[in-house]
Motif scaffolding. Structure first.
Motif, PDB file in Angstrom:
ATOM      1  N   LEU A   3       0.789  -1.302   0.066  1.00  0.00           N
ATOM      2  CA  LEU A   3       0.048  -0.154  -0.101  1.00  0.00           C
ATOM      3  C   LEU A   3       0.927   1.068  -0.137  1.00  0.00           C
ATOM      4  O   LEU A   3       0.655   2.263   0.392  1.00  0.00           O
ATOM      5  CB  LEU A   3      -1.034  -0.119   1.305  1.00  0.00           C
ATOM      6  CG  LEU A   3      -1.794  -1.117   1.294  1.00  0.00           C
ATOM      7  CD1 LEU A   3      -2.779  -1.035   2.692  1.00  0.00           C
ATOM      8  CD2 LEU A   3      -3.087  -1.164   0.206  1.00  0.00           C
ATOM      9  N   PHE A   4       2.207   1.188  -0.356  1.00  0.00           N
ATOM     10  CA  PHE A   4       2.984   2.276  -0.508  1.00  0.00           C
ATOM     11  C   PHE A   4       4.126   2.306  -1.758  1.00  0.00           C
ATOM     12  O   PHE A   4       4.215   1.120  -2.357  1.00  0.00           O
ATOM     13  CB  PHE A   4       3.943   2.217   0.683  1.00  0.00           C
ATOM     14  CG  PHE A   4       4.455   3.464   1.023  1.00  0.00           C
ATOM     15  CD1 PHE A   4       3.947   4.650   1.689  1.00  0.00           C
ATOM     16  CD2 PHE A   4       5.965   3.708   0.693  1.00  0.00           C
ATOM     17  CE1 PHE A   4       4.557   5.849   1.927  1.00  0.00           C
ATOM     18  CE2 PHE A   4       6.634   4.953   0.864  1.00  0.00           C
ATOM     19  CZ  PHE A   4       6.050   5.816   1.561  1.00  0.00           C
ATOM     20  N   VAL A  18       1.058   7.076   0.183  1.00  0.00           N
ATOM     21  CA  VAL A  18      -0.017   5.860   0.486  1.00  0.00           C
ATOM     22  C   VAL A  18      -0.782   5.547  -0.465  1.00  0.00           C
ATOM     23  O   VAL A  18      -1.586   6.393  -1.058  1.00  0.00           O
ATOM     24  CB  VAL A  18      -0.398   6.426   1.886  1.00  0.00           C
ATOM     25  CG1 VAL A  18      -1.632   5.179   2.160  1.00  0.00           C
ATOM     26  CG2 VAL A  18       0.463   6.458   2.962  1.00  0.00           C
ATOM     27  N   LYS A  19      -0.915   4.434  -0.861  1.00  0.00           N
ATOM     28  CA  LYS A  19      -2.185   3.858  -1.675  1.00  0.00           C
ATOM     29  C   LYS A  19      -3.355   3.401  -1.004  1.00  0.00           C
ATOM     30  O   LYS A  19      -3.181   2.453  -0.041  1.00  0.00           O
ATOM     31  CB  LYS A  19      -1.510   2.824  -2.588  1.00  0.00           C
ATOM     32  CG  LYS A  19      -0.358   3.086  -3.534  1.00  0.00           C
ATOM     33  CD  LYS A  19       0.257   2.012  -4.047  1.00  0.00           C
ATOM     34  CE  LYS A  19      -0.705   1.120  -4.917  1.00  0.00           C
ATOM     35  NZ  LYS A  19       0.118  -0.225  -5.657  1.00  0.00           N
ATOM     36  N   LEU A  20      -4.494   3.774  -1.563  1.00  0.00           N
ATOM     37  CA  LEU A  20      -5.729   3.201  -0.808  1.00  0.00           C
ATOM     38  C   LEU A  20      -6.093   1.986  -1.424  1.00  0.00           C
ATOM     39  O   LEU A  20      -5.945   1.559  -2.497  1.00  0.00           O
ATOM     40  CB  LEU A  20      -6.894   4.414  -0.954  1.00  0.00           C
ATOM     41  CG  LEU A  20      -6.736   5.733  -0.336  1.00  0.00           C
ATOM     42  CD1 LEU A  20      -8.209   6.574  -0.590  1.00  0.00           C
ATOM     43  CD2 LEU A  20      -6.411   5.529   1.148  1.00  0.00           C
ATOM     44  N   ARG A  21      -6.566   1.183  -0.504  1.00  0.00           N
ATOM     45  CA  ARG A  21      -7.044  -0.217  -1.206  1.00  0.00           C
ATOM     46  C   ARG A  21      -8.626   0.178  -2.041  1.00  0.00           C
ATOM     47  O   ARG A  21      -9.314   0.854  -1.823  1.00  0.00           O
ATOM     48  CB  ARG A  21      -7.775  -0.874   0.027  1.00  0.00           C
ATOM     49  CG  ARG A  21      -6.862  -1.413   1.391  1.00  0.00           C
ATOM     50  CD  ARG A  21      -7.241  -2.083   2.502  1.00  0.00           C
ATOM     51  NE  ARG A  21      -6.160  -2.371   3.447  1.00  0.00           N
ATOM     52  CZ  ARG A  21      -5.536  -3.464   3.525  1.00  0.00           C
ATOM     53  NH1 ARG A  21      -5.786  -4.332   2.458  1.00  0.00           N
ATOM     54  NH2 ARG A  21      -4.501  -3.702   4.296  1.00  0.00           N
ATOM     55  N   ALA A  28     -10.271   0.874   6.847  1.00  0.00           N
ATOM     56  CA  ALA A  28      -8.830   0.742   6.539  1.00  0.00           C
ATOM     57  C   ALA A  28      -8.552   2.021   5.793  1.00  0.00           C
ATOM     58  O   ALA A  28      -7.414   2.446   6.021  1.00  0.00           O
ATOM     59  CB  ALA A  28      -8.734  -0.495   5.925  1.00  0.00           C
ATOM     60  N   ASN A  29      -9.078   2.233   4.809  1.00  0.00           N
ATOM     61  CA  ASN A  29      -8.628   3.572   4.008  1.00  0.00           C
ATOM     62  C   ASN A  29      -8.785   4.679   4.628  1.00  0.00           C
ATOM     63  O   ASN A  29      -7.940   5.596   4.642  1.00  0.00           O
ATOM     64  CB  ASN A  29      -9.644   3.624   2.770  1.00  0.00           C
ATOM     65  CG  ASN A  29      -9.342   2.755   1.567  1.00  0.00           C
ATOM     66  OD1 ASN A  29      -8.240   2.000   1.707  1.00  0.00           O
ATOM     67  ND2 ASN A  29     -10.158   2.425   0.733  1.00  0.00           N
TER      68      ASN A  29
END
Length: 335
Positions: free
Chosen positions: A40-41, A46-49, A66-67
């Protein structure tokens, strides 16, 4: 100047690092105290689910929560970047930018409020001095702390800004009532002055009278003649011997007996019996005062000692003292 975030591990969770570069002179990195799933990085962000097309309501709700946490994490990293940029733009000339500097910005040292109560400040003082004082000195200072603790039991909490001449006089009177030796009283105030000066150096307010709490107090030369006169081993000591020593040397009856116990002149059992008898008269009323006797009391001391140890009878002692037996009995008090 470039500030970037990156990870070095493929394990979950992976710590996030920050890196600061500026030409060839600055290249520093440090952990940010943040972690993330490596999946997620990407590229410092940071990358969202992603929510699967066929996800049910429960799964969608979990991913959204989680996001939300990931969004907060990205905001924290953005805030850190702004903070670092501000610190770098306002740095002093010649300031070194390295990993240690980065770590101080990321994890600033918490400033603890200094204790204002004198007893509590003793602990702070000892903690700050533990590397510069030896174990024996620390042990001695703790003794003075416990003495102050006893004083507070009857006088209430003492604050550093209250340590003035009035307090010093009150403490001296208390030491007298507790039958502390004069030199112990002087040393106690000197230690308190040292601790309060340390507090003053650290910015705590103190009384304008603080420098004067030990003024006029001097150590007295101690004498151990009175203990030599008691002998090396005793099974019994008369009160007259102790009073004579007190009048001559200015040392309390209780202090003499305590010293005799410490040196093994009398047994612990005998000393405990003495303490029980003295429990109702700790002020030593009617037990003589220091009058600085210049004439020798050696003969009387030996006489009382011999009678106390049953080496001679009371009638013989009375005869040697040139007194009638009844008069000598009134003067002689066995413990």
């Amino acid at each position: 100047m470039a500030i970037s975030f990156f990870i070095q591990s493929s394990k979950n969770p992976a710590p996030i690092y920050v890196r600061v570069r500026e030409g060839r002179e600055v290249d520093a990195k440090s952990k940010t105290k943040k972690t993330i799933d490596p999946k997620l990085f990407s590229k410092g962000k940071v990358k969202l689910r992603k929510i699967p097309t066929r996800a049910d309501a429960q799964e969608k709700q979990w991913i959204q929560k989680a996001n939300n946490q990931l969004i907060i994490l990205q905001k924290d990293l953005d805030h850190l970047k702004v903070l670092l940029t501000d610190r770098l733009n306002n740095r002093k000339d010649g300031q070194i930018i390295n990993s240690r500097w980065l770590n101080k910005v990321i994890t600033p040292r918490k400033t603890t409020e200094l204790p204002k109560a004198l007893l509590s400040y003793f602990d702070y003082f000892l903690e700050s001095k533990k590397t510069s004082l030896n174990a024996n000195t620390i042990k001695k200072i703790k003794v003075f702390k416990h003495r102050l603790e006893r004083y507070e039991h009857t006088h209430g909490t003492v604050y550093i800004n209250e340590v003035d001449k009035r307090f010093a006089l009150s403490l001296q009177r208390w030491c007298d009532r507790e039958n502390y030796a004069h030199n112990t009283k002087v040393k106690t105030l000197k230690v308190l002055l040292t601790v309060c000066n340390h507090a003053k150096e650290n910015g705590l307010p103190t009384s304008t009278q603080l420098p004067y709490i030990t003024r006029g107090l001097k150590y007295q030369k101690t004498s151990h003649v009175h203990l030599k006169e008691l002998g090396e081993k005793r099974t019994s000591i008369s009160l007259n011997e102790l009073i004579n020593s007190k009048q001559e040397y200015g040392i309390s009856v209780q202090a003499i007996m305590r010293r005799a116990k410490d040196l093994g002149v009398i047994t612990d059992y005998y000393y405990r019996g003495f303490c029980i008898k003295m429990a109702k008269n700790k002020e030593e009323r009617d037990l003589g005062n220091y009058i600085g006797i210049e004439k020798s009391n050696r003969f009387n001391q030996l006489l009382f000692r011999a009678a106390s140890e049953d080496i001679i009878s009371l009638s013989k002692a009375a005869n040697l003292a040139n007194l009638k037996l009844a008069a000598f009995r009134k003067e002689f008090i066995a413990l």
